[in-house]
Write a protein that holds these residues in place. Structure first.
Motif, PDB file in Angstrom:
ATOM      1  N   GLY A  66      60.660  52.928 -32.884  1.00 33.82           N
ATOM      2  CA  GLY A  66      61.139  54.288 -32.655  1.00 33.82           C
ATOM      3  C   GLY A  66      61.269  55.116 -33.905  1.00 33.82           C
ATOM      4  O   GLY A  66      61.728  56.264 -33.854  1.00 33.82           O
ATOM      5  N   VAL A  67      60.901  54.541 -35.067  1.00 34.85           N
ATOM      6  CA  VAL A  67      60.966  55.294 -36.332  1.00 34.85           C
ATOM      7  C   VAL A  67      60.029  56.489 -36.274  1.00 34.85           C
ATOM      8  O   VAL A  67      60.342  57.586 -36.724  1.00 34.85           O
ATOM      9  N   VAL A  68      58.828  56.253 -35.717  1.00 34.38           N
ATOM     10  CA  VAL A  68      57.856  57.334 -35.514  1.00 34.38           C
ATOM     11  C   VAL A  68      57.386  57.248 -34.082  1.00 34.38           C
ATOM     12  O   VAL A  68      57.449  56.207 -33.426  1.00 34.38           O
ATOM     13  N   GLY A  69      56.870  58.327 -33.575  1.00 34.03           N
ATOM     14  CA  GLY A  69      56.370  58.285 -32.211  1.00 34.03           C
ATOM     15  C   GLY A  69      56.178  59.678 -31.657  1.00 34.03           C
ATOM     16  O   GLY A  69      56.490  60.661 -32.283  1.00 34.03           O
ATOM     17  N   ALA A 119      46.504  44.616 -40.938  1.00 39.23           N
ATOM     18  CA  ALA A 119      47.812  44.924 -41.527  1.00 39.23           C
ATOM     19  C   ALA A 119      48.276  46.324 -41.150  1.00 39.23           C
ATOM     20  O   ALA A 119      49.426  46.526 -40.746  1.00 39.23           O
ATOM     21  N   THR A 120      47.384  47.303 -41.278  1.00 38.82           N
ATOM     22  CA  THR A 120      47.797  48.686 -40.972  1.00 38.82           C
ATOM     23  C   THR A 120      48.047  48.880 -39.478  1.00 38.82           C
ATOM     24  O   THR A 120      48.964  49.609 -39.090  1.00 38.82           O
ATOM     25  N   LEU A 176      54.479  48.250 -35.198  1.00 38.39           N
ATOM     26  CA  LEU A 176      55.895  47.966 -35.428  1.00 38.39           C
ATOM     27  C   LEU A 176      56.698  49.250 -35.581  1.00 38.39           C
ATOM     28  O   LEU A 176      57.822  49.371 -35.041  1.00 38.39           O
ATOM     29  N   LEU A 177      56.140  50.229 -36.301  1.00 39.74           N
ATOM     30  CA  LEU A 177      56.846  51.490 -36.470  1.00 39.74           C
ATOM     31  C   LEU A 177      56.953  52.235 -35.140  1.00 39.74           C
ATOM     32  O   LEU A 177      57.988  52.851 -34.847  1.00 39.74           O
ATOM     33  N   GLY A 178      55.886  52.191 -34.369  1.00 46.62           N
ATOM     34  CA  GLY A 178      55.940  52.849 -33.069  1.00 46.62           C
ATOM     35  C   GLY A 178      56.932  52.200 -32.134  1.00 46.62           C
ATOM     36  O   GLY A 178      57.687  52.879 -31.422  1.00 46.62           O
ATOM     37  N   ALA A 179      56.963  50.859 -32.125  1.00 44.92           N
ATOM     38  CA  ALA A 179      57.869  50.135 -31.256  1.00 44.92           C
ATOM     39  C   ALA A 179      59.336  50.305 -31.663  1.00 44.92           C
ATOM     40  O   ALA A 179      60.233  50.300 -30.828  1.00 44.92           O
ATOM     41  N   GLY A 235      45.897  52.521 -38.373  1.00 44.08           N
ATOM     42  CA  GLY A 235      47.350  52.494 -38.496  1.00 44.08           C
ATOM     43  C   GLY A 235      48.004  53.540 -37.617  1.00 44.08           C
ATOM     44  O   GLY A 235      49.007  53.274 -36.943  1.00 44.08           O
ATOM     45  N   VAL A 236      47.423  54.750 -37.609  1.00 44.49           N
ATOM     46  CA  VAL A 236      47.961  55.812 -36.750  1.00 44.49           C
ATOM     47  C   VAL A 236      47.755  55.452 -35.283  1.00 44.49           C
ATOM     48  O   VAL A 236      48.627  55.700 -34.434  1.00 44.49           O
ATOM     49  N   ALA A 237      46.593  54.840 -34.973  1.00 46.24           N
ATOM     50  CA  ALA A 237      46.327  54.443 -33.593  1.00 46.24           C
ATOM     51  C   ALA A 237      47.287  53.357 -33.119  1.00 46.24           C
ATOM     52  O   ALA A 237      47.482  53.187 -31.915  1.00 46.24           O
ATOM     53  N   GLY A 238      47.903  52.631 -34.059  1.00 48.63           N
ATOM     54  CA  GLY A 238      48.912  51.658 -33.684  1.00 48.63           C
ATOM     55  C   GLY A 238      50.180  52.310 -33.187  1.00 48.63           C
ATOM     56  O   GLY A 238      50.987  51.684 -32.482  1.00 48.63           O
ATOM     57  N   VAL A 239      50.384  53.566 -33.538  1.00 55.25           N
ATOM     58  CA  VAL A 239      51.556  54.322 -33.101  1.00 55.25           C
ATOM     59  C   VAL A 239      51.237  55.154 -31.868  1.00 55.25           C
ATOM     60  O   VAL A 239      52.000  55.206 -30.899  1.00 55.25           O
ATOM     61  N   THR A 240      50.065  55.843 -31.919  1.00 51.31           N
ATOM     62  CA  THR A 240      49.697  56.728 -30.817  1.00 51.31           C
ATOM     63  C   THR A 240      48.192  56.767 -30.660  1.00 51.31           C
ATOM     64  O   THR A 240      47.455  56.638 -31.652  1.00 51.31           O
ATOM     65  N   THR A 241      47.744  56.907 -29.433  1.00 51.64           N
ATOM     66  CA  THR A 241      46.311  57.040 -29.177  1.00 51.64           C
ATOM     67  C   THR A 241      45.907  58.506 -29.037  1.00 51.64           C
ATOM     68  O   THR A 241      44.754  58.806 -28.717  1.00 51.64           O
ATOM     69  N   SER A 242      46.830  59.409 -29.297  1.00 49.65           N
ATOM     70  CA  SER A 242      46.548  60.841 -29.209  1.00 49.65           C
ATOM     71  C   SER A 242      45.511  61.238 -30.266  1.00 49.65           C
ATOM     72  O   SER A 242      45.604  60.829 -31.428  1.00 49.65           O
ATOM     73  N   THR A 243      44.551  62.033 -29.854  1.00 46.66           N
ATOM     74  CA  THR A 243      43.445  62.403 -30.742  1.00 46.66           C
ATOM     75  C   THR A 243      43.912  63.233 -31.940  1.00 46.66           C
ATOM     76  O   THR A 243      43.431  63.032 -33.068  1.00 46.66           O
ATOM     77  N   GLY A 244      44.837  64.152 -31.720  1.00 48.69           N
ATOM     78  CA  GLY A 244      45.266  65.057 -32.786  1.00 48.69           C
ATOM     79  C   GLY A 244      45.784  64.367 -34.028  1.00 48.69           C
ATOM     80  O   GLY A 244      45.265  64.594 -35.134  1.00 48.69           O
ATOM     81  N   PRO A 245      46.796  63.522 -33.926  1.00 53.57           N
ATOM     82  CA  PRO A 245      47.310  62.842 -35.122  1.00 53.57           C
ATOM     83  C   PRO A 245      46.270  61.965 -35.818  1.00 53.57           C
ATOM     84  O   PRO A 245      46.226  61.903 -37.050  1.00 53.57           O
TER      85      PRO A 245
END
Length: 243
Positions: free
Chosen positions: A240-243, A228-229, A235-238, A46-56
């Protein structure tokens, strides 16, 4: 004086007195591993759906691993504690009745064997012989279908559940952190679904159910959870709610 016949024990049958203990921690272990795989995989995907950054991804995965392992162990401990407390109360009650009303308990045991289809004389003889050998064990077996040696341990179940959850959770963590960023989600999907198929197969093998059916169930459920996640993260990343 004739010797008692030697028992013929089949290796694949659960004749040992600790069978409930072993099945209890095996069940908790398989369920814990399965939950660890699915829940932590769903979090990191789910987090990877928003960002591929290792930290988060690492922070979210570790939070899910630690919190999930503690929650699983605690939940298993509370659940099994209730079960073992109930078993101990029943055993104590039966032991007290045998001490206070031995004749009534003998008659009760004989009547229960008679209800199972034995003649009155045979039922009485069986009840007397079993009472002479181990009255408590006889009553627990016939009346309550439990064994005094098989009272489940909440500590064993909690430990098996917490450790197996942690082991299961490590898989999706490695699968999403080790590959290159572009391959993280596909590799995690494949690794998680293969692992879920294995845990479903093992769980059915322990319980004696259909292994292919159990494996398919957990694989389909895990795939739906991951999809689903990941979709929600996208969707959240796209949006702009989170990012």
């Amino acid at each position: 004086m004739s010797e008692a016949p030697e028992l013929s024990v089949h290796n694949n049958e659960p004749h040992r007195g600790d069978v409930a203990q072993r099945l209890n921690w095996l069940r908790a272990g398989v369920l814990g591993a399965n939950d660890g795989i699915v829940s932590v995989a769903a979090i990191v995907v789910g987090v990877a759906g928003v960002t591929t950054s290792t930290g988060p991804i690492l922070i979210a995965g570790m939070a899910g691993l630690v919190g999930g392992a503690i929650s699983m162990a605690l939940g298993e401990y509370v659940s099994v504690s209730s079960q073992s407390d109930s078993q101990r109360d029943l055993i104590a009650k039966e032991r007290r009745e045998l001490a206070e009303e031995p004749e009534e308990e003998l008659a009760e045991l004989a009547s229960m064997y008679q209800a199972k289809g034995l003649s009155a004389g045979t039922a009485q003889q069986v009840a007397e012989e079993l009472t002479a050998h181990d009255a408590l064990a006889a009553h627990l077996s016939v009346e309550l279908n439990i064994n005094a040696e098989d009272v489940v341990s909440p500590w064993h179940a909690a430990l098996a559940s917490g450790v197996s959850f942690t082991i299961g959770a490590i898989l999706p963590m490695l699968a999403i952190l080790l590959p290159p960023e572009a391959w993280r989600v596909p590799v995690t999907f494949v690794a998680v679904l293969v692992a879920l198929g294995a845990t479903g197969w093992l769980g059915a093998n322990i319980g004696g159910g259909s292994r292919p059916r159990a494996a398919v169930r957990v694989v389909v459920g895990g795939a739906l959870a991951l999809a689903a996640t990941y979709l929600i993260g996208n969707l959240l990343g796209a949006s702009g709610v989170v990012g």
